[in-house]
Design an enzyme around this catalytic site. Structure first.
Site, PDB file in Angstrom:
ATOM      1  N   HIS A  67       9.998  48.158  20.538  1.00 13.69           N
ATOM      2  CA  HIS A  67      10.254  49.595  20.413  1.00 13.69           C
ATOM      3  C   HIS A  67       9.124  50.278  19.646  1.00 13.69           C
ATOM      4  O   HIS A  67       8.603  51.322  20.067  1.00 13.69           O
ATOM      5  CB  HIS A  67      11.573  49.831  19.677  1.00 13.69           C
TER       6      HIS A  67
ATOM      7  N   SER B   1      12.365  48.818  26.699  1.00  9.47           N
ATOM      8  CA  SER B   1      12.221  49.779  25.609  1.00  9.47           C
ATOM      9  C   SER B   1      10.768  50.075  25.272  1.00  9.47           C
ATOM     10  O   SER B   1      10.461  51.182  24.820  1.00  9.47           O
ATOM     11  CB  SER B   1      12.949  49.264  24.362  1.00  9.47           C
TER      12      SER B   1
END
Length: 387
Positions: free
Chosen positions: A326, A261
């Site tokens: 993220h 991610s």
């Protein structure tokens, strides 16, 4: 305008020997050997002789000539153009020129093959400037091919399939004890094994995380790599991956990390930021709807990662991966990635802002290294025992 056989021969020699910089530079275009060509001389040559150039390049050549207020054109820039290269000064000259390129949109072209139609789609999807789009469309030769994102995605799928078969588990694999024994997973107890700060991108929590990352990588990463090249996009992706694991080691010191991610969000945030910054120039269809859908998908993925971190379905059976990768990937994309995407075919090394970003990233890297060496012991952090 048609030329005589004699003048066609002169122009043919001009086209074939311009890149050597020794023939007509002294005899016709630059008789005084100054390194510059008078606008009148070159305009006359273009108007009275038939240059063997594709229409797009000829339009840009005329735009370069007619945009110069000093009455002269740099000979080296002509050589670079003839060799399918562009300097930053040439790009600015085209952007600020008074001449309008003849064709407004690439969609006017008909009879294109499947590959060329895809290249045209990529040009409108990624580039905000019509001149850049036309340049990329006419110069693209698929060499080198966009293989980095494809290879990363294939390896991620293979690794996931192998662990899925071995563990007989396809969802929430981190709650399988044997999953965390993988030498690819980043675990704070194994932070001395440096490769784990990168290799965790090949491991995924489950099928849903892998599917989300693979889809975004292919939909956004491949077009970006086609336009900006393997070197820039691989640098952006790996910077997001490294920033993700390092940020977790600083802000969420007990959590492991799995999934790509960090790199995916670096690509996505860079592309979305580029679209927003160049909203008027972007010609991709339904851009507002697509922007909203992308933000909703990315936000839902972050929300899911937060839920798994603080309210996992099986809180006592395994570690909870962090969601900070993220966010750090998004920061990398907005900072480093936005500059990369805005600097199409321009040298990053010549831009001061690029070195500021590189210096900031290196500073963060050094800080994170010292933090991982000393902070855990100084702060007395109780790390979960490594598997």
């Amino acid at each position: 305008m048609r030329s005589s056989p004699g003048s066609s021969h002169v122009v043919s020699l001009y086209c074939s020997r311009l890149s050597s910089g020794t023939f007509l530079q002294t005899q016709l275009l630059d008789p005084e050997n100054t390194g510059f060509i008078a606008v009148e001389n070159f305009t006359s040559l273009v108007e009275h002789h038939e240059l063997q150039l594709d229409p797009s390049k000829l339009d840009m050549l005329l735009a370069l000539v007619q945009s110069n207020e000093e009455g002269q054109v740099c000979y080296q820039e002509l050589i670079e153009l003839m060799n399918s290269k562009r300097s930053s000064s040439f790009r600015r000259a085209i952007a600020n020129g008074r001449r309008t390129l003849q064709r407004e949109i690439l969609l006017d072209e008909t009879g294109l093959g499947l590959y060329k139609r895809f290249v045209r789609y990529v040009a409108y999807e990624i580039l905000p400037c019509e001149t850049d789009r036309r340049w990329y469309f006419h110069q693209n030769r698929l060499c080198p091919p966009p293989v980095f994102i494809a290879i990363v995605t294939i390896v991620q799928i293979i690794v996931f399939m192998c662990y899925g078969i071995i563990l007989n588990k396809w969802v929430l694999q981190t709650y399988q004890p044997d999953f965390m024994k993988s030498p690819l997973v980043y675990h704070p107890g194994h932070r001395a094994q440096v490769w784990r700060f990168f290799s965790y991108m090949f491991m995924h929590v489950g099928l849903e995380q892998l599917g989300f990352n693979a889809l975004l990588q292919l939909m956004i990463g491949v077009p970006l790599e086609m336009v900006h090249g393997i070197l820039r996009i691989s640098l952006l992706y790996m910077a997001g991956v490294l920033a993700g694991s390092l940020t977790v080691s600083i802000t969420d010191m007990r959590a492991p990390v799995v999934g790509g991610s960090g790199g995916v969000y670096a690509l996505c945030s860079a592309h979305l930021a580029n679209v927003v910054m160049n909203w008027a120039g972007m010609r991709c269809p339904y851009k507002l709807l697509r922007m909203i859908l992308a933000l909703v998908c990315m936000s839902s993925e972050v929300g899911r990662a937060v839920w798994l971190r603080f309210s996992p379905p099986l809180p006592s059976s395994g570690p909870q991966p962090s969601f900070m990768a993220h966010l750090s990937g998004a920061v990398v994309g907005i900072s480093m990635g936005l500059l990369i995407l805005r600097s199409y075919e321009e040298s990053l090394q010549k831009q001061c802002s690029w070195w500021v970003i590189v210096f900031s990233f290196i500073t963060f890297l050094l800080f994170a290294i010292f933090w991982n060496i000393f902070a855990y012991e100084l702060l007395g952090v109780q790390i979960p025992p490594p598997p």
